[in-house]
Scaffold this motif. Sequence first.
Motif, PDB file in Angstrom:
ATOM      1  N   GLU A 269       0.835  -1.211   0.000  1.00  0.00           N
ATOM      2  CA  GLU A 269       0.000   0.000   0.000  1.00  0.00           C
ATOM      3  C   GLU A 269       0.866   1.256   0.000  1.00  0.00           C
ATOM      4  O   GLU A 269       1.781   1.380   0.797  1.00  0.00           O
ATOM      5  N   ASN A 292     -13.606   8.303   5.490  1.00  0.00           N
ATOM      6  CA  ASN A 292     -14.667   8.277   4.473  1.00  0.00           C
ATOM      7  C   ASN A 292     -14.260   8.890   3.137  1.00  0.00           C
ATOM      8  O   ASN A 292     -15.095   9.192   2.310  1.00  0.00           O
ATOM      9  N   GLN A 297      -7.846   1.462   2.327  1.00  0.00           N
ATOM     10  CA  GLN A 297      -8.937   0.719   2.947  1.00  0.00           C
ATOM     11  C   GLN A 297      -8.487   0.229   4.319  1.00  0.00           C
ATOM     12  O   GLN A 297      -7.397  -0.336   4.460  1.00  0.00           O
ATOM     13  N   LYS A 299      -9.846  -1.674   8.178  1.00  0.00           N
ATOM     14  CA  LYS A 299     -10.843  -2.574   8.762  1.00  0.00           C
ATOM     15  C   LYS A 299     -10.982  -2.216  10.238  1.00  0.00           C
ATOM     16  O   LYS A 299      -9.965  -2.135  10.952  1.00  0.00           O
ATOM     17  N   ILE A 316      -4.677  -1.769   9.060  1.00  0.00           N
ATOM     18  CA  ILE A 316      -4.295  -1.462   7.690  1.00  0.00           C
ATOM     19  C   ILE A 316      -3.133  -2.384   7.334  1.00  0.00           C
ATOM     20  O   ILE A 316      -2.058  -2.280   7.925  1.00  0.00           O
ATOM     21  N   ARG A 334     -20.522  -0.066   8.999  1.00  0.00           N
ATOM     22  CA  ARG A 334     -19.531  -0.702   8.134  1.00  0.00           C
ATOM     23  C   ARG A 334     -18.300  -1.092   8.934  1.00  0.00           C
ATOM     24  O   ARG A 334     -17.916  -0.386   9.852  1.00  0.00           O
ATOM     25  N   THR A 336     -15.444  -1.928   7.137  1.00  0.00           N
ATOM     26  CA  THR A 336     -14.311  -1.447   6.340  1.00  0.00           C
ATOM     27  C   THR A 336     -14.704  -0.106   5.739  1.00  0.00           C
ATOM     28  O   THR A 336     -15.862   0.137   5.409  1.00  0.00           O
ATOM     29  N   PHE A 337     -13.736   0.787   5.663  1.00  0.00           N
ATOM     30  CA  PHE A 337     -13.995   2.110   5.080  1.00  0.00           C
ATOM     31  C   PHE A 337     -12.679   2.701   4.586  1.00  0.00           C
ATOM     32  O   PHE A 337     -11.603   2.139   4.816  1.00  0.00           O
ATOM     33  N   ALA A 338     -12.796   3.836   3.905  1.00  0.00           N
ATOM     34  CA  ALA A 338     -11.625   4.446   3.281  1.00  0.00           C
ATOM     35  C   ALA A 338     -11.059   5.546   4.168  1.00  0.00           C
ATOM     36  O   ALA A 338     -11.800   6.229   4.868  1.00  0.00           O
TER      37      ALA A 338
END
Length: 370
Positions: A269, A292, A297, A299, A316, A334, A336-338
Amino acid sequence: MSAIDSAIRAAATSIVLDGVSKSYDKGAEVIPPLSAELRAGEFTVVLGPSGCGKSTLLQMIAGLERVSAGAIRFGSREVHELEPKQRGCAMVFQNYALYPHMSVFDNIAYSLKVAGMARAERLQRVEAAARMLALTGLLGRKPGQLSGGQRQRVAIGRAIVREPGILLFDEPLSNLDAQLRHDMRIELAELHRRIGATTVFVTHDQVEAMTLADRIVILNKGRIEQFDTPRTIYHKPASVFVARFIGSPPMNILPVQGDGSTLRLASGEVLARSSLKGSYQLGIRPEDIQINNGPLQVKLRYREELGSHSVLAVEIAGNLIRISTPFGSDIGSRDTFAVNFPPERLHLFDAGDGRAIPYAFTRAKALADA
Ligand SMILES: Nc1ncnc2c1ncn2[C@@H]1O[C@H](COP(=O)(O)OP(=O)(O)OP(=O)(O)O)[C@@H](O)[C@H]1O
Ligand SMILES: [Mg+2]
Protein backbone atom coordinates in the motif's frame (compact mmCIF):
# COMPACT_ATOMS: atom_id res chain seq x y z
CA MET A 1 2.17 44.72 43.71
CA SER A 2 2.96 43.29 47.15
CA ALA A 3 6.43 43.00 48.64
CA ILE A 4 6.47 39.28 48.04
CA ASP A 5 5.69 39.68 44.35
CA SER A 6 8.46 42.15 43.67
CA ALA A 7 11.07 40.30 45.73
CA ILE A 8 10.51 37.09 43.79
CA ARG A 9 10.47 38.77 40.44
CA ALA A 10 13.74 40.57 41.17
CA ALA A 11 15.55 37.35 42.08
CA ALA A 12 14.65 35.14 39.10
CA THR A 13 17.76 33.91 37.29
CA SER A 14 18.51 31.47 34.51
CA ILE A 15 19.50 27.89 35.36
CA VAL A 16 22.43 26.70 33.31
CA LEU A 17 23.18 22.98 33.20
CA ASP A 18 26.66 22.58 31.78
CA GLY A 19 27.60 18.97 31.05
CA VAL A 20 25.86 17.79 34.21
CA SER A 21 25.92 14.03 34.76
CA LYS A 22 24.91 11.64 37.51
CA SER A 23 26.00 8.13 38.37
CA TYR A 24 25.01 6.49 41.62
CA ASP A 25 27.73 4.64 43.50
CA LYS A 26 27.63 1.21 41.87
CA GLY A 27 25.08 1.67 39.16
CA ALA A 28 25.31 2.87 35.60
CA GLU A 29 25.07 6.50 34.53
CA VAL A 30 21.53 7.67 35.26
CA ILE A 31 22.12 11.00 33.52
CA PRO A 32 24.83 11.19 30.84
CA PRO A 33 26.39 14.65 30.41
CA LEU A 34 23.48 17.02 29.81
CA SER A 35 23.54 20.68 28.85
CA ALA A 36 20.63 23.13 28.72
CA GLU A 37 19.76 26.68 29.64
CA LEU A 38 16.47 27.33 31.39
CA ARG A 39 15.85 31.04 30.89
CA ALA A 40 15.19 33.45 33.73
CA GLY A 41 11.50 33.58 34.56
CA GLU A 42 10.67 30.73 32.23
CA PHE A 43 8.32 27.87 33.16
CA THR A 44 10.12 24.67 32.13
CA VAL A 45 8.37 21.31 32.37
CA VAL A 46 10.53 18.20 32.53
CA LEU A 47 8.55 15.33 31.06
CA GLY A 48 9.48 11.70 30.67
CA PRO A 49 8.59 8.15 31.67
CA SER A 50 9.11 6.73 35.14
CA GLY A 51 12.78 6.23 35.98
CA CYS A 52 14.17 8.50 33.25
CA GLY A 53 15.93 10.76 35.77
CA LYS A 54 13.50 13.66 36.28
CA SER A 55 13.68 13.73 40.08
CA THR A 56 17.44 13.17 39.98
CA LEU A 57 17.85 16.20 37.72
CA LEU A 58 15.63 18.36 39.92
CA GLN A 59 17.45 17.27 43.07
CA MET A 60 20.81 18.16 41.54
CA ILE A 61 19.46 21.64 40.79
CA ALA A 62 18.15 21.92 44.36
CA GLY A 63 21.39 20.57 45.86
CA LEU A 64 19.82 17.46 47.39
CA GLU A 65 21.94 15.25 45.10
CA ARG A 66 25.51 15.99 44.10
CA VAL A 67 26.46 16.20 40.43
CA SER A 68 28.93 13.49 39.35
CA ALA A 69 30.43 15.86 36.77
CA GLY A 70 29.68 19.21 35.13
CA ALA A 71 28.52 22.52 36.49
CA ILE A 72 25.23 24.18 37.45
CA ARG A 73 24.91 27.97 37.40
CA PHE A 74 22.09 30.24 38.51
CA GLY A 75 22.74 33.21 36.28
CA SER A 76 26.52 33.64 36.47
CA ARG A 77 26.73 32.15 39.98
CA GLU A 78 28.16 28.64 40.18
CA VAL A 79 26.01 26.67 42.64
CA HIS A 80 26.73 22.96 42.27
CA GLU A 81 29.10 22.89 45.24
CA LEU A 82 26.73 24.87 47.45
CA GLU A 83 24.43 23.52 50.15
CA PRO A 84 20.70 23.53 49.27
CA LYS A 85 20.12 26.43 51.67
CA GLN A 86 22.76 28.59 49.99
CA ARG A 87 21.24 28.11 46.54
CA GLY A 88 18.11 30.05 47.35
CA CYS A 89 15.65 27.87 45.45
CA ALA A 90 12.49 26.39 46.92
CA MET A 91 11.19 22.92 46.19
CA VAL A 92 7.77 21.28 46.41
CA PHE A 93 8.02 17.52 46.65
CA GLN A 94 5.60 14.95 45.37
CA ASN A 95 4.92 13.74 48.89
CA TYR A 96 4.71 17.05 50.64
CA ALA A 97 5.11 16.49 54.37
CA LEU A 98 3.42 19.25 56.36
CA TYR A 99 3.98 19.54 60.10
CA PRO A 100 0.75 17.92 61.40
CA HIS A 101 0.74 19.64 64.80
CA MET A 102 1.21 23.14 63.33
CA SER A 103 -1.46 25.38 61.88
CA VAL A 104 -1.48 26.25 58.20
CA PHE A 105 -0.07 29.65 59.13
CA ASP A 106 2.84 28.16 61.08
CA ASN A 107 3.54 25.61 58.36
CA ILE A 108 3.89 28.37 55.79
CA ALA A 109 5.80 30.67 58.15
CA TYR A 110 8.15 28.01 59.50
CA SER A 111 11.18 28.68 57.29
CA LEU A 112 10.85 32.43 57.86
CA LYS A 113 10.79 31.90 61.61
CA VAL A 114 13.86 29.65 61.46
CA ALA A 115 15.59 32.34 59.39
CA GLY A 116 14.89 34.78 62.24
CA MET A 117 12.57 37.09 60.34
CA ALA A 118 10.69 39.66 62.41
CA ARG A 119 7.10 38.81 63.28
CA ALA A 120 5.50 41.70 61.42
CA GLU A 121 7.23 40.85 58.16
CA ARG A 122 6.46 37.16 58.58
CA LEU A 123 2.81 38.00 58.98
CA GLN A 124 2.84 40.14 55.89
CA ARG A 125 4.52 37.49 53.75
CA VAL A 126 2.30 34.62 54.88
CA GLU A 127 -0.82 36.69 54.30
CA ALA A 128 0.33 37.65 50.81
CA ALA A 129 1.07 34.01 49.94
CA ALA A 130 -2.24 32.86 51.43
CA ARG A 131 -4.14 35.40 49.34
CA MET A 132 -2.37 34.18 46.21
CA LEU A 133 -3.30 30.57 46.97
CA ALA A 134 -6.80 31.25 48.31
CA LEU A 135 -5.87 29.93 51.74
CA THR A 136 -6.74 33.04 53.76
CA GLY A 137 -9.72 31.46 55.50
CA LEU A 138 -7.79 28.32 56.38
CA LEU A 139 -4.72 29.73 58.15
CA GLY A 140 -5.88 28.60 61.61
CA ARG A 141 -6.54 24.98 60.64
CA LYS A 142 -4.27 21.97 61.08
CA PRO A 143 -3.24 19.94 57.99
CA GLY A 144 -5.52 17.09 59.12
CA GLN A 145 -8.49 19.40 58.65
CA LEU A 146 -7.70 20.16 55.01
CA SER A 147 -8.50 18.49 51.71
CA GLY A 148 -5.67 17.13 49.55
CA GLY A 149 -5.73 20.11 47.24
CA GLN A 150 -5.70 22.54 50.15
CA ARG A 151 -2.73 20.73 51.68
CA GLN A 152 -0.99 20.88 48.33
CA ARG A 153 -1.48 24.61 48.23
CA VAL A 154 -0.04 24.91 51.74
CA ALA A 155 3.07 23.07 50.49
CA ILE A 156 3.31 25.50 47.59
CA GLY A 157 2.79 28.41 50.00
CA ARG A 158 5.62 27.17 52.16
CA ALA A 159 7.89 27.16 49.10
CA ILE A 160 6.96 30.56 47.69
CA VAL A 161 6.88 32.44 50.97
CA ARG A 162 10.67 32.34 51.05
CA GLU A 163 10.62 34.53 47.94
CA PRO A 164 12.73 32.19 45.81
CA GLY A 165 14.01 33.23 42.42
CA ILE A 166 13.83 29.57 41.49
CA LEU A 167 10.89 27.26 42.17
CA LEU A 168 11.21 23.51 41.73
CA PHE A 169 8.18 21.21 41.64
CA ASP A 170 8.35 17.41 41.60
CA GLU A 171 4.98 16.05 40.48
CA PRO A 172 3.12 18.31 42.89
CA LEU A 173 -0.33 17.50 41.53
CA SER A 174 -0.06 13.73 41.25
CA ASN A 175 -2.25 12.98 44.27
CA LEU A 176 -5.17 15.12 43.18
CA ASP A 177 -8.34 14.17 41.35
CA ALA A 178 -8.89 15.30 37.76
CA GLN A 179 -10.97 18.36 38.67
CA LEU A 180 -8.53 19.52 41.34
CA ARG A 181 -5.58 18.97 39.03
CA HIS A 182 -7.28 21.13 36.49
CA ASP A 183 -8.01 23.88 39.02
CA MET A 184 -4.45 23.72 40.39
CA ARG A 185 -2.97 23.93 36.89
CA ILE A 186 -4.80 27.19 36.39
CA GLU A 187 -3.69 28.46 39.81
CA LEU A 188 -0.07 27.55 39.14
CA ALA A 189 -0.08 29.20 35.73
CA GLU A 190 -1.60 32.32 37.28
CA LEU A 191 0.92 32.23 40.12
CA HIS A 192 3.79 32.01 37.68
CA ARG A 193 2.42 34.81 35.57
CA ARG A 194 2.27 37.02 38.65
CA ILE A 195 5.54 36.21 40.42
CA GLY A 196 7.75 35.24 37.46
CA ALA A 197 10.10 32.88 39.32
CA THR A 198 12.21 30.59 37.12
CA THR A 199 10.19 27.40 37.47
CA VAL A 200 11.10 23.78 36.83
CA PHE A 201 8.14 21.43 37.02
CA VAL A 202 8.57 17.67 36.80
CA THR A 203 5.71 15.50 35.65
CA HIS A 204 4.84 12.52 33.51
CA ASP A 205 1.46 14.02 32.70
CA GLN A 206 1.56 15.41 29.18
CA VAL A 207 -1.52 17.59 29.70
CA GLU A 208 0.22 19.40 32.56
CA ALA A 209 3.29 19.78 30.37
CA MET A 210 1.38 21.15 27.38
CA THR A 211 -0.73 23.59 29.40
CA LEU A 212 1.86 24.93 31.86
CA ALA A 213 5.16 25.03 30.02
CA ASP A 214 6.85 27.85 28.19
CA ARG A 215 9.19 25.09 27.05
CA ILE A 216 9.22 21.34 27.64
CA VAL A 217 12.27 19.14 28.19
CA ILE A 218 11.51 15.59 27.05
CA LEU A 219 13.82 13.26 28.93
CA ASN A 220 14.54 9.67 27.86
CA LYS A 221 16.99 7.60 29.91
CA GLY A 222 18.59 10.78 31.22
CA ARG A 223 19.03 12.29 27.74
CA ILE A 224 17.21 15.29 26.33
CA GLU A 225 15.18 14.12 23.32
CA GLN A 226 13.81 17.59 22.63
CA PHE A 227 13.67 20.94 24.42
CA ASP A 228 11.15 23.28 22.83
CA THR A 229 7.76 24.95 23.10
CA PRO A 230 4.67 22.73 23.53
CA ARG A 231 3.51 23.73 20.06
CA THR A 232 6.77 22.71 18.36
CA ILE A 233 7.00 19.51 20.34
CA TYR A 234 3.50 18.56 19.24
CA HIS A 235 3.79 19.62 15.59
CA LYS A 236 7.46 18.88 14.98
CA PRO A 237 8.53 16.05 17.27
CA ALA A 238 12.27 15.47 16.98
CA SER A 239 12.02 11.70 17.35
CA VAL A 240 9.63 8.76 17.45
CA PHE A 241 10.02 8.78 21.23
CA VAL A 242 8.73 12.36 21.47
CA ALA A 243 6.04 11.73 18.85
CA ARG A 244 4.65 8.84 20.84
CA PHE A 245 5.05 10.53 24.24
CA ILE A 246 2.99 13.63 23.39
CA GLY A 247 -0.55 13.29 22.13
CA SER A 248 -3.40 11.03 23.19
CA PRO A 249 -3.82 8.53 21.69
CA PRO A 250 -0.16 8.62 20.63
CA MET A 251 1.02 9.16 17.07
CA ASN A 252 0.63 6.12 14.77
CA ILE A 253 4.01 4.88 13.54
CA LEU A 254 4.21 2.61 10.50
CA PRO A 255 7.28 0.98 8.94
CA VAL A 256 7.63 2.03 5.28
CA GLN A 257 9.97 1.47 2.35
CA GLY A 258 10.94 4.24 -0.05
CA ASP A 259 11.52 3.31 -3.69
CA GLY A 260 12.42 6.79 -4.93
CA SER A 261 8.87 7.90 -5.73
CA THR A 262 6.59 6.38 -3.07
CA LEU A 263 6.64 5.25 0.55
CA ARG A 264 4.90 1.88 0.92
CA LEU A 265 3.99 -0.62 3.59
CA ALA A 266 5.66 -4.03 3.23
CA SER A 267 2.39 -5.31 1.76
CA GLY A 268 2.53 -2.70 -1.00
CA GLU A 269 0.00 0.00 0.00
CA VAL A 270 1.27 3.45 -0.95
CA LEU A 271 1.05 5.82 2.03
CA ALA A 272 2.85 8.86 0.62
CA ARG A 273 4.87 10.24 -2.25
CA SER A 274 8.53 10.89 -1.58
CA SER A 275 11.84 10.78 -3.41
CA LEU A 276 13.45 8.95 -0.50
CA LYS A 277 14.81 5.43 -0.77
CA GLY A 278 15.26 2.88 2.00
CA SER A 279 13.54 2.04 5.30
CA TYR A 280 11.75 4.67 7.37
CA GLN A 281 9.11 5.07 10.04
CA LEU A 282 6.10 7.09 8.94
CA GLY A 283 4.07 8.92 11.59
CA ILE A 284 0.56 10.33 11.54
CA ARG A 285 -1.51 11.56 14.47
CA PRO A 286 -4.87 9.87 15.11
CA GLU A 287 -6.63 13.24 14.73
CA ASP A 288 -4.97 13.95 11.36
CA ILE A 289 -6.37 10.93 9.51
CA GLN A 290 -9.38 11.76 7.32
CA ILE A 291 -12.12 9.16 7.13
CA ASN A 292 -14.67 8.28 4.47
CA ASN A 293 -12.51 9.40 1.61
CA GLY A 294 -9.08 8.50 0.29
CA PRO A 295 -7.21 5.65 -1.24
CA LEU A 296 -6.56 3.44 1.79
CA GLN A 297 -8.94 0.72 2.95
CA VAL A 298 -9.01 -0.01 6.67
CA LYS A 299 -10.84 -2.57 8.76
CA LEU A 300 -12.45 -1.57 12.08
CA ARG A 301 -11.24 -3.56 15.09
CA TYR A 302 -12.91 -1.66 17.93
CA ARG A 303 -14.16 1.79 18.83
CA GLU A 304 -14.08 3.82 22.03
CA GLU A 305 -16.70 6.52 22.56
CA LEU A 306 -15.20 9.32 24.65
CA GLY A 307 -18.11 11.75 24.51
CA SER A 308 -16.43 14.61 22.68
CA HIS A 309 -14.91 12.26 20.11
CA SER A 310 -14.44 8.62 19.19
CA VAL A 311 -11.25 6.64 18.84
CA LEU A 312 -11.38 3.99 16.12
CA ALA A 313 -8.79 1.25 16.20
CA VAL A 314 -8.40 0.01 12.64
CA GLU A 315 -6.20 -2.41 10.78
CA ILE A 316 -4.30 -1.46 7.69
CA ALA A 317 -2.43 -4.33 6.04
CA GLY A 318 -1.83 -6.05 9.36
CA ASN A 319 -0.85 -2.86 11.25
CA LEU A 320 -3.14 -1.57 14.00
CA ILE A 321 -3.55 2.21 14.00
CA ARG A 322 -5.86 4.62 15.79
CA ILE A 323 -8.06 7.33 14.35
CA SER A 324 -9.52 10.09 16.47
CA THR A 325 -12.71 11.50 15.02
CA PRO A 326 -15.36 13.94 16.27
CA PHE A 327 -18.22 12.23 18.02
CA GLY A 328 -21.03 11.65 15.57
CA SER A 329 -18.86 11.40 12.48
CA ASP A 330 -20.50 8.45 10.87
CA ILE A 331 -18.96 5.31 9.58
CA GLY A 332 -22.32 3.61 10.17
CA SER A 333 -22.13 -0.08 10.83
CA ARG A 334 -19.53 -0.70 8.13
CA ASP A 335 -16.45 -2.47 9.29
CA THR A 336 -14.31 -1.45 6.34
CA PHE A 337 -13.99 2.11 5.08
CA ALA A 338 -11.62 4.45 3.28
CA VAL A 339 -9.11 6.82 4.87
CA ASN A 340 -6.68 9.45 3.68
CA PHE A 341 -3.30 10.45 5.12
CA PRO A 342 -2.95 14.15 4.19
CA PRO A 343 0.71 14.60 3.10
CA GLU A 344 1.14 17.85 5.06
CA ARG A 345 0.26 15.93 8.24
CA LEU A 346 2.86 13.20 7.85
CA HIS A 347 6.04 12.81 9.89
CA LEU A 348 9.05 10.78 8.86
CA PHE A 349 11.66 9.23 11.11
CA ASP A 350 14.85 7.24 10.68
CA ALA A 351 14.20 3.49 10.83
CA GLY A 352 17.14 2.98 13.18
CA ASP A 353 17.59 5.78 15.70
CA GLY A 354 14.08 7.21 15.30
CA ARG A 355 15.25 10.81 14.71
CA ALA A 356 12.93 13.00 12.64
CA ILE A 357 13.80 13.56 8.98
CA PRO A 358 12.84 17.14 8.18
CA TYR A 359 11.33 18.36 4.92
CA ALA A 360 10.80 14.84 3.56
CA PHE A 361 7.36 15.73 2.22
CA THR A 362 8.24 19.17 0.97
CA ARG A 363 10.63 17.37 -1.29
CA ALA A 364 7.88 14.89 -2.10
CA LYS A 365 5.58 17.75 -3.02
CA ALA A 366 8.22 19.34 -5.22
CA LEU A 367 8.58 16.00 -6.92
CA ALA A 368 4.84 15.72 -7.43
CA ASP A 369 4.68 19.27 -8.83
CA ALA A 370 7.59 18.70 -11.19
N1 LIG B 1 19.93 6.56 45.36
C1 LIG B 1 19.92 5.88 44.21
N2 LIG B 1 20.81 4.89 43.96
C2 LIG B 1 20.82 4.23 42.79
N3 LIG B 1 19.98 4.46 41.78
C3 LIG B 1 19.06 5.43 41.95
C4 LIG B 1 18.99 6.21 43.16
N4 LIG B 1 17.98 7.10 43.03
C5 LIG B 1 17.45 6.90 41.80
N5 LIG B 1 18.10 5.90 41.16
C6 LIG B 1 17.82 5.43 39.79
O1 LIG B 1 17.97 6.52 38.90
C7 LIG B 1 17.02 6.44 37.87
C8 LIG B 1 16.28 7.77 37.78
O2 LIG B 1 15.51 7.93 38.94
P1 LIG B 1 14.56 9.19 39.16
O3 LIG B 1 13.99 9.11 40.52
O4 LIG B 1 15.32 10.42 38.81
O5 LIG B 1 13.44 8.93 38.04
P2 LIG B 1 12.12 9.75 37.71
O6 LIG B 1 12.23 10.14 36.28
O7 LIG B 1 11.93 10.82 38.71
O8 LIG B 1 11.00 8.64 37.84
P3 LIG B 1 9.47 8.73 38.42
O9 LIG B 1 8.64 9.30 37.31
O10 LIG B 1 9.13 7.29 38.67
O11 LIG B 1 9.49 9.56 39.66
C9 LIG B 1 16.13 5.26 38.17
O12 LIG B 1 16.52 4.19 37.35
C10 LIG B 1 16.40 4.96 39.62
O13 LIG B 1 16.27 3.59 39.89
MG1 LIG C 1 10.50 11.14 40.23
